[in-house]
Write an enzyme that holds these catalytic residues in place. Structure first.
Site, short mmCIF file in Angstrom:
data_model
loop_
_atom_site.label_atom_id
_atom_site.label_comp_id
_atom_site.label_asym_id
_atom_site.label_seq_id
_atom_site.Cartn_x
_atom_site.Cartn_y
_atom_site.Cartn_z
N ALA A 27 33.72 36.28 39.81
CA ALA A 27 32.51 36.43 39.71
C ALA A 27 31.92 35.18 39.61
CB ALA A 27 31.82 36.98 39.42
N TYR A 47 33.63 32.15 40.05
CA TYR A 47 33.97 30.57 40.80
C TYR A 47 33.24 31.62 41.77
CZ TYR A 47 37.32 29.46 44.31
OH TYR A 47 37.95 28.55 45.77
N ASP A 48 32.92 32.56 42.45
CA ASP A 48 31.90 33.40 43.29
C ASP A 48 31.40 31.61 43.14
OD1 ASP A 48 33.73 33.80 45.15
OD2 ASP A 48 32.41 35.75 45.00
N SER A 56 40.15 34.15 54.63
CA SER A 56 39.71 34.76 53.16
C SER A 56 38.55 35.99 53.45
CB SER A 56 39.28 33.95 52.69
OG SER A 56 39.40 34.35 50.89
N GLU A 91 40.48 49.84 54.43
CA GLU A 91 40.87 50.04 53.23
C GLU A 91 41.48 49.47 52.17
OE1 GLU A 91 43.36 47.07 56.25
OE2 GLU A 91 43.03 48.11 57.42
N LYS A 104 42.09 47.40 48.84
CA LYS A 104 42.89 45.90 48.79
C LYS A 104 43.41 45.56 47.91
CE LYS A 104 39.96 41.71 48.68
NZ LYS A 104 41.63 40.27 47.22
N ASP A 159 46.22 44.09 45.33
CA ASP A 159 46.53 43.28 45.08
C ASP A 159 48.02 42.52 45.00
OD1 ASP A 159 45.58 41.04 42.70
OD2 ASP A 159 45.28 42.47 41.67
N ARG A 213 49.96 32.03 52.84
CA ARG A 213 49.08 31.81 53.68
C ARG A 213 48.56 30.39 53.35
NH1 ARG A 213 43.24 33.88 52.13
NH2 ARG A 213 43.89 33.04 49.68
N TYR A 236 48.38 44.15 58.12
CA TYR A 236 47.24 45.06 58.11
C TYR A 236 46.28 44.10 59.15
CZ TYR A 236 46.56 41.84 54.69
OH TYR A 236 46.36 40.11 53.59
N LYS A 278 34.67 44.90 45.84
CA LYS A 278 35.71 45.03 44.93
C LYS A 278 35.00 46.04 44.16
CE LYS A 278 37.97 41.71 44.56
NZ LYS A 278 37.48 40.30 44.56
N CYS A 292 38.15 16.10 14.74
CA CYS A 292 38.78 16.79 16.02
C CYS A 292 40.46 17.51 15.20
CB CYS A 292 39.21 15.63 16.35
SG CYS A 292 41.32 15.94 17.68
N CYS A 350 43.56 14.84 15.73
CA CYS A 350 43.83 13.97 14.95
C CYS A 350 42.82 13.48 13.79
CB CYS A 350 43.32 12.61 15.98
SG CYS A 350 41.71 12.31 16.84
N CYS A 386 35.70 14.68 20.95
CA CYS A 386 36.48 13.92 20.04
C CYS A 386 36.27 12.04 20.07
CB CYS A 386 38.39 14.22 20.14
SG CYS A 386 39.27 12.67 19.06
N CYS A 431 44.27 10.03 19.86
CA CYS A 431 44.14 11.50 18.84
C CYS A 431 45.72 11.98 20.07
CB CYS A 431 43.04 12.15 19.94
SG CYS A 431 43.17 13.77 19.99
S1 IVH Z 1 42.36 41.39 55.45
C1 IVH Z 1 40.42 37.71 57.86
N1 IVH Z 1 43.07 43.98 54.66
O1 IVH Z 1 42.91 40.07 50.40
C2 IVH Z 1 41.05 38.93 57.47
N2 IVH Z 1 42.92 41.90 53.18
O2 IVH Z 1 40.10 37.93 50.18
C3 IVH Z 1 42.11 38.87 56.25
N3 IVH Z 1 44.52 41.93 51.47
O3 IVH Z 1 44.17 36.85 52.21
C4 IVH Z 1 42.47 40.09 55.42
N4 IVH Z 1 44.09 43.63 51.18
O4 IVH Z 1 45.72 38.24 50.80
C5 IVH Z 1 42.95 42.44 54.26
N5 IVH Z 1 44.03 45.56 54.20
C6 IVH Z 1 43.95 44.51 53.82
C7 IVH Z 1 43.86 43.65 52.38
C8 IVH Z 1 43.96 42.31 52.24
C9 IVH Z 1 44.07 43.01 50.62
C10 IVH Z 1 44.27 40.12 50.50
C11 IVH Z 1 44.80 39.52 51.47
C12 IVH Z 1 43.54 38.28 52.09
C13 IVH Z 1 42.74 38.17 50.82
C14 IVH Z 1 41.39 38.24 51.19
#
Ligand code: IVH
Length: 665
Positions: free
Chosen positions: A32, A34-35, A80, A111, A113, A115, A134, A224, A310, A404, A407, A422, A427
């Site tokens: 979050a 990072y986003d 991504s 599907e 996601k 990790d 990638r 996928y 998420k 510090c 130092c 510092c 240092c």
């Molecule tokens: S589709 C353009 N499907 O999530 C579509 N990604 O944040 C790209 N990931 O780089 C990916 N499960 O490493 C897709 N069922 C799934 C996934 C999936 C995990 C990862 C993947 C991707 C990242 C994107």
């Protein structure tokens, strides 16, 4: 803050976190957070389009591949996904999809996601011939030798799939929860360091150079997407075809007739999450119909037809055993909490950054406090808040040290900032961080000079200033503990090699506040030599493309310090020399300045690397993929699909002769 400066700052922050996440597999901030950085950058770039550069992290995915692997271009690029962190964000995604398609409701495939780590695999006439990571989305690393060790990935395909000329698939490599526990138990027996979580274990394994090591790692894969070789009317048909041809596809998926059904499936998976054999951090929601996907297309790096919905991050309670302060390269003091080790989202957590004094006060965290720690799937932890009801009175508030910790020099708060620095001129902690920065890959690239080595050299009194690196000799190094003859020779060779470098790298390596890689390049291009930069006044500095008053002042301040000037003279005296670069200022008027080119096919008088270097010298940029932003496509002998794409899109195509004319103009 001035938008130019903030954009520069955001770019370097994002680049840093990309590096931590993608290259080091060791993120420091939550998804979050990072986003939020990326969103802020995109917002500023939209408000001030002149600040948007082609190398902005908003235009790219991830970080560059490691040097030690062969590079593999991805076509189409490996994108991504945008994240939706709650129901509202998912609703917005659905609304945008419906609006763009002019539909009231759209069917989705959901599907899990997983990790893990994204890969691309290629079969030629049924034979598995290549696997790649990638990387930055456009170019990845060739990890075929490792991919071949994955048990559930067929090495040969039968039937129709076995007849296809090229079949390229995309998927996720991961380690199942029980496999991960067994792997770590085994590592513990062998006194090897444990992996923090399944994702790191999978990522670390895939990037091993030795496939024999990888074969001992219990990797699995689920595919996928199908990137090349065959098309389908819908995603579901594609998955079913893949499954029917023996490819590993996650059987857990759901065909949702609309937004409501996506939400139902999400809630159901959230319940089942703990019982599943693998870690997942959410759902991927994908538009089913191919025709719709094509109409939706993609934004700069995310498809508009899919989103990562998420799961909320898991929060766990633990105790703050202590609060300590670290000192960085620029002398900035960063507090961090040492936590009673606790499992969060599959990883064992024992420390968390507290960012700065203000953040510490805002969160009101005391030593001895019980706190909530959160970790969103694949990121390192943050302390959410203390639990005041669990205070017993024995907790101690933490006050920032006046001296510090490294130092013992006085520290001071930078006016109008949350930063504490510092003041020490010698240092050791700062020096250590400075050496690490100086020697890092994007700076002077001295392999073998990392944190531990730097600490050792400082402690031994061998390095008191950066330039002392160049005074080290064989006998001194050999006298250090944990230093063999070979690594000693290697380190000295790397140090020697670094003496000839590009000016931009040297400027970056100096670690001047606010001068990141991009600024260093702009300065090198403008001033062409270090003496001119040292002499430059405020007016001259602000004339440089992309340099605002605040950065200019930092540079002036740096060179106003005689110690810093002396250091540069000493560097020159030990033989640091800059490779001749006919740098044209990036803002200059060359016809290639600011242009994006794609090279395809082979050129007869220039290698691709040479052509790229020549174009870049003139302010142009060479990218791997043809996109709407491409200005010219240079087609050599045997140009392939990129040329086709350029023709189809009506882009300007240059032959080798025309490129040479442009270069000479
Ligand atoms: S589709 C353009 N499907 O999530 C579509 N990604 O944040 C790209 N990931 O780089 C990916 N499960 O490493 C897709 N069922 C799934 C996934 C999936 C995990 C990862 C993947 C991707 C990242 C994107």
């Amino acid at each position: 803050m001035n938008p130019t400066l903030r954009v520069a700052e955001l770019k370097s922050l994002i680049a840093y976190h990309n590096h931590r996440y993608y290259t080091l597999d060791s993120p420091e901030i939550s998804d979050a957070s990072y986003d939020a950085l990326l969103k802020e950058l995109e917002l500023l770039e939209n408000l001030y389009p002149q600040l948007k550069t082609t190398d902005s992290p908003s235009q790219r995915v991830g970080s560059p591949p490691r040097e030690s692997f062969k590079k593999v271009p991805h076509f189409p690029p490996m994108l991504s996904l945008a994240n939706a962190f709650n129901k509202e964000a998912l609703g917005e995604f659905n609304l945008r999809v419906c609006e763009l398609l002019g539909a009231t409701s759209v069917e989705y495939i959901c599907e899990p996601k997983l990790d893990g780590l994204a890969i691309s695999v290629t079969y030629v006439q049924g034979k598995l011939i290549r696997g790649a990571t990638r990387g930055n989305g456009e170019v990845g690393e060739d990890i075929t030798h490792n991919i071949l060790t994955i048990q559930n990935l067929p090495k040969r395909l039968e039937g129709e799939a076995g007849l296809l000329d090229t079949l390229e698939l995309r998927g996720e490599v991961f380690i199942q929860k029980t496999d991960f526990q067994n792997l770590n138990a085994l590592r513990a027996q062998h006194n090897e360091p444990l992996f923090a979580n399944p994702r790191n274990a999978a990522a670390g394994s895939l990037r091993q150079l030795d496939a024999r090591v990888v074969a001992g790692r219990p990797l699995s894969v689920f595919l996928y997407e199908l990137a090349q070789g065959k098309t389908f009317a819908s995603h579901l048909q594609k998955l079913e075809w893949m499954e029917a041809h023996g490819l590993p596809v996650n059987p857990l998926r759901f065909h949702a007739k609309g937004l409501g059904e996506v939400e139902t499936f999400y809630q159901q998976l959230l319940q089942e999450r703990a019982t599943l054999p693998y870690e997942m951090d959410g759902l991927v929601v994908k538009v089913d119909l191919t025709e719709f996907r094509e109409r939706l297309g993609e934004a700069s790096k995310n498809p508009r037809w899919a989103v990562a919905y998420k799961f909320p991050s898991e929060e766990v309670e633990t105790r703050v055993e202590d609060i300590q302060v670290g000192v960085g390269r620029t002398g900035v003091l960063t507090p961090f909490a040492l936590l009673r080790p606790v499992m969060v989202g599959g990883a064992c957590i024992s420390r968390a950054t507290l960012h700065n004094e203000d953040e510490l006060l805002r969160k009101d965290i005391h030593i001895g406090d019980w706190v909530f720690v959160r970790r969103a799937g694949d990121v390192i932890p943050e302390i959410v808040a203390p639990i005041p009801s669990r205070r017993t009175g024995g907790e101690r508030p933490f006050s920032f040290p006046p001296l510090c910790p490294s130092c013992q020099a006085a520290v001071y708060r930078v006016p109008n900032q949350a930063t504490t620095r510092c003041t020490g001129l010698s240092c050791p902690a700062q020096l250590c961080a400075k050496i690490c920065h100086f020697a890092s890959r994007t700076a002077m690239d001295i392999e073998g000079l990392g944190e531990q080595r730097a600490e050792q050299l400082i402690e031994a009194g061998l390095v008191k200033r950066l330039v002392d690196i160049y005074h080290l000799n064989f006998e001194q190094l050999m006298a250090q503990p944990r230093m063999g003859e070979k690594s000693c020779q290697k380190l000295l060779a790397a140090i020697e090699h670094s003496k000839t470098c590009r000016l931009a790298r040297f400027i970056f390596a100096l670690g001047i506040h606010q001068v990141g890689e991009v600024t260093a390049k702009a300065l090198a291009a403008h001033f062409q030599n270090i003496e001119a930069l040292m002499r430059a006044n405020f007016e001259e500095l602000t004339k440089v493309h992309d340099i605002g008053p605040e950065v200019a002042r930092e540079i002036l301040e740096h060179f106003a310090n005689p110690n810093n000037c002396q250091l540069i003279n000493d560097f020159l005296a030990v033989g640091i020399a800059f490779v001749a670069e006919n740098l044209t200022p990036a803002s200059g008027g060359h016809a290639l300045s600011g242009k994006r080119l794609v090279l395809t096919g082979s050129l007869s008088t220039l290698s691709r690397e040479q052509a790229k270097a020549e174009i870049e010298k003139r302010g142009g940029k060479v990218t791997e993929t043809v996109s709407a932003k491409t200005n010219w496509v240079v087609a050599g002998e045997n140009a392939g699909s990129k040329l086709e794409k350029a023709k189809a899109w009506g882009l300007d195509i240059l032959d080798e002769q025309q490129l040479k004319q442009l270069l000479e103009s």
